[in-house]
Write an enzyme that holds these catalytic residues in place. Structure first.
Site, PDB file in Angstrom:
ATOM      1  N   ARG A  66       0.772  -1.086  -0.709  1.00  0.00           N
ATOM      2  CA  ARG A  66      -0.148  -0.009  -0.146  1.00  0.00           C
ATOM      3  C   ARG A  66       1.300   1.434   0.261  1.00  0.00           C
ATOM      4  NH1 ARG A  66      -6.104  -0.237   0.961  1.00  0.00           N
ATOM      5  NH2 ARG A  66      -6.264   2.225   0.781  1.00  0.00           N
ATOM      6  N   ILE A  93      -8.575   4.929   0.445  1.00  0.00           N
ATOM      7  CA  ILE A  93      -7.802   5.482   1.946  1.00  0.00           C
ATOM      8  C   ILE A  93      -6.911   6.172   1.108  1.00  0.00           C
ATOM      9  CG2 ILE A  93      -7.417   6.133   4.596  1.00  0.00           C
ATOM     10  CD1 ILE A  93     -10.020   4.640   3.184  1.00  0.00           C
ATOM     11  N   ASN A 106     -12.720  15.467   0.529  1.00  0.00           N
ATOM     12  CA  ASN A 106     -13.655  14.575   0.287  1.00  0.00           C
ATOM     13  C   ASN A 106     -14.583  14.846   0.185  1.00  0.00           C
ATOM     14  OD1 ASN A 106     -13.852  11.371  -0.252  1.00  0.00           O
ATOM     15  ND2 ASN A 106     -14.398  11.770   2.106  1.00  0.00           N
ATOM     16  N   THR A 107     -16.137  14.242  -0.157  1.00  0.00           N
ATOM     17  CA  THR A 107     -16.920  14.274  -0.668  1.00  0.00           C
ATOM     18  C   THR A 107     -17.869  12.852  -0.150  1.00  0.00           C
ATOM     19  OG1 THR A 107     -19.515  14.750  -0.967  1.00  0.00           O
ATOM     20  CG2 THR A 107     -18.113  14.620  -3.159  1.00  0.00           C
ATOM     21  N   HIS A 108     -18.234  13.216   1.268  1.00  0.00           N
ATOM     22  CA  HIS A 108     -19.065  11.807   2.026  1.00  0.00           C
ATOM     23  C   HIS A 108     -20.598  11.846   1.870  1.00  0.00           C
ATOM     24  CE1 HIS A 108     -18.868   7.848   4.199  1.00  0.00           C
ATOM     25  NE2 HIS A 108     -19.844   8.697   4.705  1.00  0.00           N
ATOM     26  N   ASP A 140      -7.893  14.011   6.299  1.00  0.00           N
ATOM     27  CA  ASP A 140      -6.788  13.378   7.328  1.00  0.00           C
ATOM     28  C   ASP A 140      -6.645  11.800   7.378  1.00  0.00           C
ATOM     29  OD1 ASP A 140      -8.439  12.190   9.797  1.00  0.00           O
ATOM     30  OD2 ASP A 140      -8.551  13.811  11.306  1.00  0.00           O
ATOM     31  N   ALA A 141      -5.715  11.101   8.245  1.00  0.00           N
ATOM     32  CA  ALA A 141      -5.176  10.009   8.380  1.00  0.00           C
ATOM     33  C   ALA A 141      -6.251   8.653   8.279  1.00  0.00           C
ATOM     34  CB  ALA A 141      -4.042   9.933   9.029  1.00  0.00           C
TER      35      ALA A 141
HETATM   36  C1  GAR Z   1     -20.641  10.375  -4.057  1.00  0.00           C
HETATM   37  O1  GAR Z   1     -21.767  10.377  -3.363  1.00  0.00           O
HETATM   38  C2  GAR Z   1     -20.003  10.116  -2.571  1.00  0.00           C
HETATM   39  O2  GAR Z   1     -20.917  11.015  -1.895  1.00  0.00           O
HETATM   40  C3  GAR Z   1     -19.314   9.359  -2.068  1.00  0.00           C
HETATM   41  O3  GAR Z   1     -19.640   8.189  -3.604  1.00  0.00           O
HETATM   42  C4  GAR Z   1     -20.770   9.135  -4.445  1.00  0.00           C
HETATM   43  C5  GAR Z   1     -19.757   9.277  -6.350  1.00  0.00           C
HETATM   44  O4  GAR Z   1     -20.334   9.620  -6.687  1.00  0.00           O
HETATM   45  N1  GAR Z   1     -18.390   8.607  -2.156  1.00  0.00           N
HETATM   46  C6  GAR Z   1     -18.255   7.817  -0.843  1.00  0.00           C
HETATM   47  O5  GAR Z   1     -18.977   7.207  -0.783  1.00  0.00           O
HETATM   48  C7  GAR Z   1     -16.823   7.727  -0.563  1.00  0.00           C
HETATM   49  N2  GAR Z   1     -16.940   6.864   1.171  1.00  0.00           N
HETATM   50  P1  GAR Z   1     -20.647  10.179  -8.486  1.00  0.00           P
HETATM   51  O6  GAR Z   1     -19.492   9.257  -8.873  1.00  0.00           O
HETATM   52  O7  GAR Z   1     -21.610  10.196  -8.968  1.00  0.00           O
HETATM   53  O8  GAR Z   1     -19.514  11.172  -8.324  1.00  0.00           O
END
Ligand code: GAR
Length: 199
Positions: A66, A93, A106-108, A140-141
């Site tokens: 990794r 990660i 990051n968007t979650h 972050d980590a």
């Molecule tokens: C989004 O909803 C994002 O938040 C999620 O994957 C989707 C990507 O959509 N990410 C995670 O779950 C990370 N843990 P997209 O490929 O259509 O932009």
């Protein structure tokens, strides 16, 4: 001057699509310099190619450890000299070395700290929450533990399944991500005691 973004993706790339659209307007203040993925053949990479943006893939399985993958991804991203990295549906990660070099958001798809990890929408449904949403945070980590920048709330409807709920979250998530990344690019940011201040 436009801030340079590298966007990391693993799937359909609708968040990437929203960023590409925003970047087409010069006043947005950012440009997508490259799009990187952890796999080939995904819709997100096609979106980038259609927009004329350079792409690369860096697969974990191509490296003995990794740490080696982390170093290779760091080098691949460094070539594009980003001011900010955006993890937009990137399902790996990020490593220590990478995060030492690049400021990364990051968007979650949940209201963190609830439901971190790769199955946030299913976990929220299974738990039975009535409100969930999306979070944009600095990376972050840890796993989805970095300082929160912005959040948006979405109601869970009776009869929602994972797909219907995730689609509704993503509509709001894209608007929030575009807004946050643009403000970071134009105005900068500061972090004081986990509180992120834009501008
Ligand atoms: C989004 O909803 C994002 O938040 C999620 O994957 C989707 C990507 O959509 N990410 C995670 O779950 C990370 N843990 P997209 O490929 O259509 O932009």
């Amino acid at each position: 001057m436009s801030a340079r973004l590298v966007v990391l993706v693993s799937g359909s790339g609708t968040n990437l699509g929203a960023l590409l659209e925003a970047c087409a307007d010069e006043s947005y203040g950012a440009t997508v310099a490259a799009v990187g993925a952890d796999r080939d053949g995904i819709e997100a990479l096609q979106r980038a190619e259609q927009a004329g943006v350079p792409t690369f893939a860096c697969r974990l399985s191509d490296y003995p450890t990794r740490d080696d993958w982390d170093a290779a991804l760091t080098d691949a991203v460094a070539e594009y000299e980003p001011d900010l990295v955006v993890s937009a549906g990137f399902m790996k990660i990020l490593g220590k070395r990478f995060l030492e070099v690049f400021p990364t958001v990051n968007t979650h798809p949940s209201l963190l700290p609830a439901f971190p990890g790769a199955h946030a929408v299913k976990d929220a449904l299974d738990y039975g929450v009535r409100i969930t949403g999306a979070t944009v945070h600095l990376v972050d980590a840890g796993v989805d533990t970095g300082p929160v920048i912005a959040q948006t709330a979405i109601e869970v409807f009776d009869g929602d399944d994972e797909d219907s709920l995730h689609e509704r979250i993503k509509v709001a998530e894209r608007v929030m991500l575009v807004d946050v990344v643009g403000r970071m690019a134009r105005d900068g940011w500061q972090v004081i005691d986990r509180r992120v201040r834009l501008g």
